[in-house]
Design an enzyme around this catalytic site. Sequence first.
Site, mmCIF file in Angstrom:
data_model
loop_
_atom_site.group_PDB
_atom_site.id
_atom_site.type_symbol
_atom_site.label_atom_id
_atom_site.label_comp_id
_atom_site.label_asym_id
_atom_site.label_seq_id
_atom_site.Cartn_x
_atom_site.Cartn_y
_atom_site.Cartn_z
ATOM 1 C CD GLU A 1 -3.088 0.757 0.177
ATOM 2 O OE1 GLU A 1 -3.754 1.738 -0.189
ATOM 3 O OE2 GLU A 1 -3.272 -0.393 -0.289
ATOM 4 C CD GLU B 1 -0.937 7.174 -2.305
ATOM 5 O OE1 GLU B 1 -1.267 7.783 -1.266
ATOM 6 O OE2 GLU B 1 -1.451 6.095 -2.650
ATOM 7 C CG ASP C 1 -4.127 1.528 5.211
ATOM 8 O OD1 ASP C 1 -3.585 1.744 4.121
ATOM 9 O OD2 ASP C 1 -3.670 1.917 6.289
#
Length: 257
Positions: free
Chosen positions: A58, A89, A242
């Site tokens: 992750e 990201e 998550d």
Amino acid sequence: MNMLEVFVSSLEEFQPDLVVLSGLHMMEGQSKEFQRKRLLEVMTSISDIPTGIPVHLELASMTNRELMSSIVHQQVFSGVTSLGLNEQELLFLSQSASGPHSSLSSWTGVPDVGVVSDILFWILKEHGKSESRASDLTRIHFHTLAYHILATVDGHWANQLAAVAAGARVAGTQACATETIDTRRVSLKAPREFMTSRSAAGSRVMLNPNEPVVEWHREGVSFHFTPVLVCKDPVRTVGLGDAISAEGLFYSEVHPH
């Protein structure tokens, strides 16, 4: 000895079905030499994980392009089976490693599905498993507020439709802190129509509310897209990425090879 090394050494005894790693962004404030050394140690640890156990990484938001570039190029991507990331990201990764649409400085509004899809395709084509590349990477779970995409290299995963839908469902319930989706507290922000690619011959897709998961294919990579029922007044957002990735992994099935 670091926690990761201790963790990996306990796997023989523990025998997990899956390993989930995170925390590479914590190296941002360290020196280049420390980052280089630690990444090598991380890769050694990942390679020590018993064969047959999928490893999910992750990612988290970073501002250091060199560190992101090192993570991409120092065999970290090829050492893991699955990646989880968001739009910040994803774009930063493409900018750091000269990928598609890397001239885009930032997203405006809801990230364009075709652009996201192009970058996901590039990651799997450049760093994923193929006949000519000894990489384990076969899966990327992309999440942004309005929608999620699960991109997988064909022949390695099953149950993607349920996996991407489960991730979207947990995003709505966890953000609102409700047991089930409360329709009064969520809204749909996903595009009603979109292009599946901005650089290749993408096709135009109209979203069908009765079949919200859209599937398309491109050169041995399958894409599963789902809109997210976005919580209007979120209560919990910390750790949402998550939770989304974990839920998606829970429903994913690895094809034995």
